[in-house]
Design a protein around this motif. Structure first.
Motif, mmCIF file in Angstrom:
data_model
loop_
_atom_site.group_PDB
_atom_site.id
_atom_site.type_symbol
_atom_site.label_atom_id
_atom_site.label_comp_id
_atom_site.label_asym_id
_atom_site.label_seq_id
_atom_site.Cartn_x
_atom_site.Cartn_y
_atom_site.Cartn_z
ATOM 1 N N TRP A 65 -1.342 49.656 -20.031
ATOM 2 C CA TRP A 65 -0.430 50.440 -19.190
ATOM 3 C C TRP A 65 0.311 51.396 -20.106
ATOM 4 O O TRP A 65 0.986 50.968 -21.035
ATOM 5 C CB TRP A 65 0.560 49.531 -18.473
ATOM 6 C CG TRP A 65 -0.040 48.769 -17.335
ATOM 7 C CD1 TRP A 65 -0.526 47.500 -17.357
ATOM 8 C CD2 TRP A 65 -0.208 49.244 -15.995
ATOM 9 N NE1 TRP A 65 -0.995 47.144 -16.118
ATOM 10 C CE2 TRP A 65 -0.807 48.195 -15.260
ATOM 11 C CE3 TRP A 65 0.085 50.443 -15.351
ATOM 12 C CZ2 TRP A 65 -1.123 48.315 -13.906
ATOM 13 C CZ3 TRP A 65 -0.215 50.567 -13.997
ATOM 14 C CH2 TRP A 65 -0.812 49.515 -13.293
ATOM 15 N N GLN A 67 2.876 51.895 -12.305
ATOM 16 C CA GLN A 67 3.928 50.903 -12.459
ATOM 17 C C GLN A 67 5.141 51.569 -13.086
ATOM 18 O O GLN A 67 5.005 52.438 -13.953
ATOM 19 C CB GLN A 67 3.479 49.751 -13.375
ATOM 20 C CG GLN A 67 2.237 49.019 -12.907
ATOM 21 C CD GLN A 67 2.473 48.148 -11.695
ATOM 22 O OE1 GLN A 67 3.599 48.064 -11.220
ATOM 23 N NE2 GLN A 67 1.447 47.507 -11.201
ATOM 24 N N GLN A 94 5.993 46.262 -16.412
ATOM 25 C CA GLN A 94 5.301 47.023 -15.385
ATOM 26 C C GLN A 94 5.150 46.105 -14.173
ATOM 27 O O GLN A 94 4.256 45.246 -14.145
ATOM 28 C CB GLN A 94 3.926 47.492 -15.854
ATOM 29 C CG GLN A 94 3.975 48.640 -16.840
ATOM 30 C CD GLN A 94 4.194 48.155 -18.258
ATOM 31 O OE1 GLN A 94 3.613 47.167 -18.668
ATOM 32 N NE2 GLN A 94 5.009 48.837 -19.027
ATOM 33 N N TYR A 144 4.336 44.174 -10.750
ATOM 34 C CA TYR A 144 3.069 44.051 -10.041
ATOM 35 C C TYR A 144 3.154 44.773 -8.705
ATOM 36 O O TYR A 144 4.198 44.824 -8.066
ATOM 37 C CB TYR A 144 2.704 42.581 -9.869
ATOM 38 C CG TYR A 144 2.286 41.951 -11.166
ATOM 39 C CD1 TYR A 144 0.946 41.819 -11.504
ATOM 40 C CD2 TYR A 144 3.251 41.555 -12.096
ATOM 41 C CE1 TYR A 144 0.572 41.278 -12.721
ATOM 42 C CE2 TYR A 144 2.883 41.023 -13.323
ATOM 43 C CZ TYR A 144 1.540 40.884 -13.625
ATOM 44 O OH TYR A 144 1.176 40.369 -14.848
ATOM 45 N N SER A 145 2.016 45.321 -8.304
ATOM 46 C CA SER A 145 1.959 46.133 -7.092
ATOM 47 C C SER A 145 2.352 45.327 -5.863
ATOM 48 O O SER A 145 2.173 44.108 -5.801
ATOM 49 C CB SER A 145 0.535 46.677 -6.917
ATOM 50 O OG SER A 145 0.371 47.267 -5.656
ATOM 51 N N THR A 157 -2.643 43.355 -6.941
ATOM 52 C CA THR A 157 -2.052 42.316 -7.792
ATOM 53 C C THR A 157 -3.120 41.347 -8.267
ATOM 54 O O THR A 157 -3.159 40.977 -9.444
ATOM 55 C CB THR A 157 -0.952 41.554 -7.025
ATOM 56 O OG1 THR A 157 0.113 42.458 -6.734
ATOM 57 C CG2 THR A 157 -0.411 40.402 -7.859
ATOM 58 N N ARG A 216 -5.270 43.019 -10.968
ATOM 59 C CA ARG A 216 -4.580 43.082 -12.260
ATOM 60 C C ARG A 216 -4.467 41.692 -12.883
ATOM 61 O O ARG A 216 -4.690 41.521 -14.088
ATOM 62 C CB ARG A 216 -3.201 43.696 -12.079
ATOM 63 C CG ARG A 216 -2.382 43.699 -13.368
ATOM 64 C CD ARG A 216 -1.025 44.336 -13.157
ATOM 65 N NE ARG A 216 -0.147 44.076 -14.289
ATOM 66 C CZ ARG A 216 1.135 44.404 -14.353
ATOM 67 N NH1 ARG A 216 1.696 45.034 -13.333
ATOM 68 N NH2 ARG A 216 1.862 44.123 -15.414
#
Length: 267
Positions: free
Chosen positions: A56, A103, A152, A154-155, A161, A164
């Motif tokens: 990231w 993120q 960063q 998590y979505s 998520t 990732r």
């Protein structure tokens, strides 16, 4: 500003030469030399560079990071599928269903918890289930409660998520966290909570634990999950904290069971 716009600007030779000449940044994107002048790599400007995995990166310091894949030689993948099956766009950013995954970038903030002095509850939670268990443990023990937060986040997307989390587990990643405990040495007992992701704790939990010398401390794992037990994650924590006493732990989806469990520990 998204990195695709930034890369477009850097494609202009004048702007690119200016950026490569700047020394104020801690790291920067660079292009190769012939015959790799069209390929990108990420210079950490400390003698190292991004390579052999996912990173990231907030290359333009706008507070937003995108995720990029680099091969063993440090070249960024672009406009292709990565070896582990994920898609990156023409600018190298990881995409899901055509959307760039981003993120927010945060900085570390030292925390000085307030509690009963020698016990601390730390937890990682995405949906709030583990947080509720952590708060209940704090209420029953009088321990301070602190959230482990990923640098960063998590979505909000469940699928993103999972994607990732799987990638981080496969690479045994240690994602950066923003949570730091200023006075960790004063705590003898750490209750460590997390959801079970792919059979174990999320990787930021290991980042947090491995950031401190926890020798001689007692670690009490607790987890929440749909069906998986706590056992494999406990084994992983023991591996990360070999000089700590790591108890067997408990799955605590039902917060009503926590009081009896804590009493059985005899701590």
């Amino acid at each position: 500003m998204r990195k695709n716009r930034w890369l477009w600007m850097m494609a202009l030779s004048v702007v690119m030469s200016l950026l490569l000449g700047m020394t104020a940044f801690a790291a920067t994107w660079r292009t190769g030399v012939s015959p790799n002048e069209a390929r990108w790599w990420y210079d950490n400007e400390d003698g190292t560079y991004a390579r052999d995995g996912w990173y990231w990166l907030d290359g333009n310091r706008d507070g937003v990071a995108e995720c990029y894949y680099f091969d063993r030689d440090g070249w960024m993948a672009a406009g292709t599928a990565t070896p582990d099956g994920y898609e990156v766009n023409e600018n190298g950013a990881w995409i899901q269903d055509g959307a760039v995954m981003i993120q927010a970038v945060e900085t570390q903030t030292p925390v000085e918890p307030e509690g009963n002095g020698n016990e601390l509850v730390v937890y990682f939670s995405r949906t709030g289930t583990t947080e509720r268990a952590a708060q209940r443990i704090g209420e029953l023990t009088g321990a301070a409660v602190v959230e482990i937060e990923a640098a960063q986040p998590y979505s909000g997307s469940y699928d993103a998520t999972l994607a990732r989390a799987e990638r981080e587990l496969d690479s045994n990643a240690r994602p950066a966290v923003t949570t730091t405990i200023e006075n960790m040495e004063q705590y003898d007992i750490l209750y460590v909570g997390y959801p079970i992701w792919y059979g174990t704790a999320p990787m930021p939990v290991f980042t947090f634990l491995e950031s401190y010398d926890l020798s001689g401390k007692t670690i009490v794992p607790f987890c929440t999950s749909g069906s998986s037990g706590v056992g494999p994650s406990v084994a992983d924590i023991r591996q990360s904290c070999p000089d700590s006493t790591v108890l067997d732990g408990r799955r605590v989806n039902d917060t009503g069971s926590i009081e009896g469990w804590l009493s059985s520990l005899g701590l």
